[in-house]
Write an enzyme that holds these catalytic residues in place. Structure first.
Site, PDB file in Angstrom:
ATOM      1  N   CYS A 144       0.832  -1.209   0.000  1.00 24.56           N
ATOM      2  CA  CYS A 144       0.000   0.000   0.000  1.00 24.56           C
ATOM      3  C   CYS A 144       0.870   1.264   0.000  1.00 24.56           C
ATOM      4  CB  CYS A 144      -0.981  -0.037   1.169  1.00 24.56           C
ATOM      5  SG  CYS A 144      -2.370   1.105   0.945  1.00 24.56           S
ATOM      6  N   HIS A 237      -4.238  -4.823   0.002  1.00 25.72           N
ATOM      7  CA  HIS A 237      -4.019  -5.444   1.308  1.00 25.72           C
ATOM      8  C   HIS A 237      -4.475  -6.891   1.315  1.00 25.72           C
ATOM      9  CE1 HIS A 237      -2.827  -1.841   3.589  1.00 25.72           C
ATOM     10  NE2 HIS A 237      -3.704  -1.192   2.861  1.00 25.72           N
ATOM     11  N   GLU A 239      -3.225  -9.028   2.998  1.00 32.75           N
ATOM     12  CA  GLU A 239      -3.024  -9.521   4.371  1.00 32.75           C
ATOM     13  C   GLU A 239      -4.205  -9.218   5.289  1.00 32.75           C
ATOM     14  OE1 GLU A 239      -1.941  -5.213   4.773  1.00 32.75           O
ATOM     15  OE2 GLU A 239      -1.806  -6.765   3.224  1.00 32.75           O
TER      16      GLU A 239
END
Length: 305
Positions: A144, A237, A239
């Site tokens: 990001c 993202h 994750e």
């Protein structure tokens, strides 16, 4: 094989309950293998949540991964638990001064994307980490704002403000199917996005060293690589855990901010419904592919980097 983390790290109990394969320092000392050394520069305000998210993915691999957390000594975190950074993190300045080598390094996002890069209070320290990683790290994964910062510092790619926040779970395509990072990927996969800005696509495309691996019209550039995978720039993202976007949405609503409901996240885009996770499998696959690439390519003796 497991990730190696301290038994007292708050993430330890959560990951153990989820059956993520972890190993403590005392047990690892009795194993005669070289684990992968991975550093994490955690710039997110949700310090512990981000640790858990990344460790969960790094721990779902047949490789043993030795984790080191790095912090910006020039920045005072207001969100980490008291004493947490001092106990579990090392300063990036110490890592650089000692020429510590890593197989892999992860640089997270940060809630500073609307600021000019040079106005971020730890910018000079972060650029030192970026310069250090080019020499002493085999492969660096930027996430990001970390991706925007890396592209700007290394290649001069400017950051552009979006007309509205890109917020939700979006389909992404794969441009370069031969890349080891996308081994096993479907033609289209989902990933969360949460950002107000983007790196200039025209500027990226004009730089021969950069390859746009994944993009769509709605999201723009998603994944860029350089140096044959030694630099990875991921604008979203993968994750994120199931409730991260929900927490961001309700946080901003609570502050009275104008925020759209995250797209494709709640059933029927109705925030009264529990979100449905549809990106977890590809998140694990992406991180496993990255660790496998690092394992296959890094010299056994890191001094040879």
């Amino acid at each position: 094989m497991p990730i190696k983390i301290p038994r007292t790290l708050p993430a330890h109990d959560t990951l153990r309950e989820e059956n993520v394969f972890i190993i403590t320092d005392d047990r690892a000392e009795h194993q005669d293998i070289r684990p992968l050394k991975v550093g994490i520069v955690n710039l997110m305000p949700t310090t512990v949540d981000t640790e858990i998210q990344l460790l969960r993915l790094l721990g779902n691999s047949p490789l043993q991964v030795d984790i080191s957390f790095l912090r910006m000594g020039s920045h005072e975190s207001r969100n980490a638990p008291p004493g947490h950074l001092e106990r579990f993190y090392v300063s990036s300045e110490d890592i650089i001064r000692q020429n510590v080598r890593f197989d892999g390094l992860i640089i997270t996002g940060a809630p500073v994307e609307t600021l000019p890069f040079e106005d971020v209070d730890y910018w000079s320290e972060l650029t030192a980490v970026l310069d250090y990683s080019s020499k002493y790290v085999w492969s660096t994964l930027h996430i990001c704002w970390g991706a925007q910062a890396g592209l700007y510092h290394r290649y001069g790619v400017p950051k552009l403000e979006l007309s509205r926040k890109l917020f939700g779970v979006f389909p992404h395509g794969v441009n370069e199917r031969h890349t080891t990072l996308f081994r096993g990927f479907d033609d289209e996969f989902l990933a969360p996005q949460s950002r107000h800005t983007e790196s200039d696509r025209k500027a990226i495309a004009a730089i021969p060293e950069l390859t746009i691996e994944s993009e769509t019209d709605e999201v723009g550039v998603f994944i860029v690589t350089a140096r044959e995978g030694r630099e990875l720039y991921v604008t979203g993202h993968l994750e994120y855990d199931p409730l991260t976007l929900d927490k961001e949405y309700r946080r901003d609503i609570g502050k009275g901010l104008s925020i759209n409901v995250p797209k494709n996240y709640y059933p029927g885009d109705n925030p009264s419904q529990a979100p449905v996770v549809r990106w977890r499998a590809h998140a694990h696959l992406f991180f496993n592919n990255w660790l496998n690439y690092v394992y296959q390519e890094t010299p056994f003796n890191l001094v040879e980097l």
